[in-house]
Write a protein that holds these residues in place. Structure first.
Motif, short mmCIF file in Angstrom:
data_model
loop_
_atom_site.label_atom_id
_atom_site.label_comp_id
_atom_site.label_asym_id
_atom_site.label_seq_id
_atom_site.Cartn_x
_atom_site.Cartn_y
_atom_site.Cartn_z
N GLY A 91 25.30 35.54 24.52
CA GLY A 91 24.02 35.20 25.12
C GLY A 91 24.10 34.66 26.53
N THR A 92 25.23 34.89 27.21
CA THR A 92 25.38 34.47 28.60
C THR A 92 24.99 35.62 29.51
N LEU A 93 24.19 35.32 30.51
CA LEU A 93 23.78 36.30 31.51
C LEU A 93 24.44 35.93 32.83
N ALA A 94 25.09 36.90 33.46
CA ALA A 94 25.84 36.64 34.69
C ALA A 94 25.71 37.82 35.64
N PHE A 95 26.13 37.57 36.87
CA PHE A 95 26.25 38.63 37.87
C PHE A 95 27.70 38.60 38.35
N SER A 96 28.35 39.77 38.43
CA SER A 96 29.78 39.79 38.71
C SER A 96 30.17 40.95 39.62
N HIS A 97 31.25 40.72 40.35
CA HIS A 97 31.87 41.77 41.17
C HIS A 97 33.37 41.49 41.24
N THR A 98 34.17 42.55 41.25
CA THR A 98 35.62 42.42 41.31
C THR A 98 36.15 43.15 42.54
N LEU A 99 37.06 42.48 43.27
CA LEU A 99 37.69 43.08 44.45
C LEU A 99 39.17 43.29 44.20
N LEU A 100 39.70 44.37 44.74
CA LEU A 100 41.14 44.57 44.75
C LEU A 100 41.74 43.51 45.67
N GLY A 101 42.72 42.78 45.18
CA GLY A 101 43.27 41.68 45.94
C GLY A 101 44.56 41.97 46.66
N ASP A 102 45.09 43.19 46.50
CA ASP A 102 46.40 43.51 47.09
C ASP A 102 46.43 43.31 48.60
N HIS A 103 45.35 43.66 49.28
CA HIS A 103 45.26 43.53 50.74
C HIS A 103 43.93 42.91 51.14
N LEU A 104 43.53 41.89 50.41
CA LEU A 104 42.23 41.25 50.58
C LEU A 104 42.11 40.62 51.96
N ASP A 105 41.02 40.97 52.66
CA ASP A 105 40.81 40.34 53.95
C ASP A 105 39.64 39.35 53.86
N PHE A 106 39.58 38.47 54.83
CA PHE A 106 38.61 37.38 54.80
C PHE A 106 37.16 37.88 54.80
N GLU A 107 36.84 38.82 55.66
CA GLU A 107 35.46 39.28 55.77
C GLU A 107 34.96 39.86 54.45
N GLU A 108 35.76 40.66 53.80
CA GLU A 108 35.38 41.25 52.51
C GLU A 108 35.21 40.15 51.45
N PHE A 109 36.15 39.22 51.40
CA PHE A 109 36.09 38.11 50.46
C PHE A 109 34.83 37.28 50.68
N GLU A 110 34.58 36.90 51.92
CA GLU A 110 33.43 36.07 52.25
C GLU A 110 32.13 36.76 51.87
N TYR A 111 32.01 38.04 52.21
CA TYR A 111 30.78 38.76 51.90
C TYR A 111 30.57 38.86 50.39
N ALA A 112 31.59 39.25 49.66
CA ALA A 112 31.45 39.43 48.21
C ALA A 112 31.11 38.12 47.53
N LEU A 113 31.81 37.05 47.88
CA LEU A 113 31.55 35.76 47.26
C LEU A 113 30.14 35.27 47.57
N THR A 114 29.75 35.35 48.83
CA THR A 114 28.41 34.92 49.24
C THR A 114 27.34 35.75 48.55
N TYR A 115 27.55 37.06 48.46
CA TYR A 115 26.57 37.95 47.83
C TYR A 115 26.42 37.65 46.34
N VAL A 116 27.52 37.52 45.63
CA VAL A 116 27.46 37.24 44.20
C VAL A 116 26.75 35.91 43.95
N ALA A 117 27.11 34.89 44.71
CA ALA A 117 26.47 33.57 44.55
C ALA A 117 24.98 33.64 44.82
N GLN A 118 24.58 34.35 45.86
CA GLN A 118 23.17 34.41 46.23
C GLN A 118 22.36 35.21 45.23
#
Length: 143
Positions: A91-118
């Protein structure tokens, strides 16, 4: 934890610092913080010889599934730029996204985290009208 996974965890910690986000960390290594009325969690894991970072905005707990709710979630999943709304068996409702972390860059991380939170914060009250349940914020405050 493998050396590669430890390096990714260090990179995530650095990126969170650059974003000025203070997080708590569980014994299992899951980072989490409150954003608006949601709780955002980040987990780092290995699968198929790759490292991954998963972002999850927990929106509601104890929701009542209905066809109207499921139809709304399917429509919303076509509107979002990345990620998906998820309804778990407990009964938990969530919003999720997964990124490949092998070559994770800051801009992609920041955008994905901010987007999921918002997205989680933007839709929890609207979806609560359909699904009932308690917002993550209310659970944290003992409500």
């Amino acid at each position: 934890m493998s050396l590669d996974l430890r390096a990714l965890a260090d990179r995530v910690t650095d990126y969170l610092g650059r974003m000025d986000i203070d997080t708590e960390t569980t014994d299992e290594g899951i980072f989490f913080f409150k954003h608006g009325s949601t709780v955002v969690m980040m987990s780092i894991f290995e699968q198929d010889n790759h490292r991954w970072v998963r972002f999850v905005a927990t929106m509601l707990a104890d929701v009542t599934p209905s066809m109207e709710l499921l139809a709304r979630l399917l429509r919303l999943n076509t509107d979002v730029l990345l990620g998906a709304f998820l309804l778990f068996e407990d009964g938990t409702l969530a919003f999720s996204h997964t990124l490949l972390g092998d070559h994770l860059d800051f801009e992609e991380f920041e955008y994905a985290l901010t987007y999921v939170a918002q997205v989680g914060d933007d839709y929890d009250e609207d979806l609560q009208v359909l699904a009932g349940g308690r917002r993550a914020e209310d659970i944290l405050l003992g409500g």
